[in-house]
Scaffold this active site. Structure first.
Site: not given
Length: 366
Positions: A358, A190, A324, A223, A218, A299, A239
């Site tokens: 976002e 990020q 996003c 994070n 994801y 995400d 992921e």
């Protein structure tokens, strides 16, 4: 080099608030059909918020300089300061270029410089060249690393030279607790750390009383995974990037998160596994039937959720969606709101002075 017009970007509080309000007006207009609850707005610092950036290098009369290119006529213009960059980036920019220009082997055919910094004041600089890198370069870059107290990576075609580490450690505070993250050069992180802290805190608050198990798609370097894990009995995260999976596993150990398992697979593949369409060797160590999922956290990239993953999400009582790209979020909500209602909606100004915004959404089964 053409002389650019004087850039007089306004980073005052008034200018920041004006650009944010414009984005919020558009957001409310675009999502008017959903009858949203009151939007929670999370602001960015007005300056020095961007923790990573890259600059092309221009060579003129034996001197290298940072440049960007005009969006109108594509001509280069020199960058002497970068107010949206972190304070560490702004400190390093002139120091690095002064040292590069003193050493021919560092300056010659230098094409691009990439900065990655952290709130903990660590920094990694990648120097990209249009030439092979040799022992002379390694010696000069080693001195550069010591003088600047940073990590240095050299790259050229089919070549990567790592002097020490290929990552930095970031420290983010989430609702009073500090989490440490390995951030690897070239992998996604990020860019706005202060807004990221607010996003993590928001997501953690939305799931504080949910219980059960969590599925995250994801997950990147973990994070969101790490702060969310404390709210659930168990977490299964997926992921596709091997680098990110390795970082997520490293970060879980670094933060002593023990209720997490990670599978390296895409969201499409995981949907097939959940439906029993295919068996995957990568899931042999995981028994999906043992999980009691209450919540899914997504995400996704700018393309949003594909139709199959959207339908997968509808099976869960709670959906937490970080987006996003409001356009693809809007498209996905057309499907998700058929079975779920929007309970909370948040806007995070991750990219000030751009049109990007976002969003975070909590949906619960009707």
């Amino acid at each position: 080099m053409p002389q650019p017009q004087q850039h007089t970007a306004d980073y005052s509080s008034a200018a920041y608030e004006a650009q944010l309000q414009q984005k919020l007006i558009r957001l409310n207009q675009d999502f008017a059909s959903f009858n949203l609850p009151e939007i929670s707005v999370f602001r960015s610092p007005e300056k020095h918020f961007r923790m990573r950036t890259e600059f092309r290098i221009w060579h003129e009369r034996g001197t290298a300089m940072y440049v960007m290119f005009s969006q109108t006529d594509k001509r280069p213009y020199p960058i002497r300061e970068f107010p949206i960059g972190s304070e560490r980036i702004n400190q390093l920019m002139p120091e690095l270029m002064a040292l590069v220009n003193r050493h021919e082997c560092l300056r010659h055919k230098l094409f691009q410089v990439e900065f990655l910094t952290s709130l903990s004041n660590q920094a990694l600089i990648t120097l990209v060249y249009h030439k092979p890198l040799d022992e002379e370069w390694i010696s000069a870059a080693t001195d550069l690393r010591k003088q600047l107290n940073v990590e240095i990576i050299g790259r050229s075609r089919k070549q990567k030279i790592l002097l020490e580490r290929d990552h930095i450690i970031e420290c983010l505070k989430v609702n009073g607790r500090e989490y440490r993250y390995q951030q690897v050069e070239g992998s996604f992180t990020q860019p706005n750390a202060r807004v990221c802290e607010q996003m993590l805190s928001w997501a953690q608050e939305q799931t504080r009383h949910t219980g059960g198990d969590l599925l995250e798609l994801y997950c990147g370097n973990g994070n969101f995974t790490l702060p969310l894990a404390q709210n659930f009995d168990r977490v299964l995260a997926t992921e596709i990037s091997k680098t990110s999976v390795d970082s997520a596993l490293y970060n879980s150990r670094l933060n002593q998160v023990e209720n997490l398992q990670i599978a390296r697979m895409s969201s499409e593949e995981f949907t097939q596994a959940m439906d029993g369409v295919r068996e995957f060797n990568r899931l042999k160590h995981i028994s999906l039937n043992d999980y009691r999922f209450s919540t899914i956290f997504v995400d996704p990239p700018r393309a949003g959720l594909d139709p199959a993953t959207c339908h997968l999400a509808q099976r869960f009582d709670n959906i937490v969606y970080i987006s996003c790209n409001p356009e693809t979020l809007k498209d996905n909500l057309q499907t998700l709101t058929q079975t779920h209602q929007i309970c909370t909606f948040a806007a995070f100004d991750q990219f000030p002075y751009t049109h990007h915004l976002e969003c975070g959404v909590l949906l619960q089964r009707r």
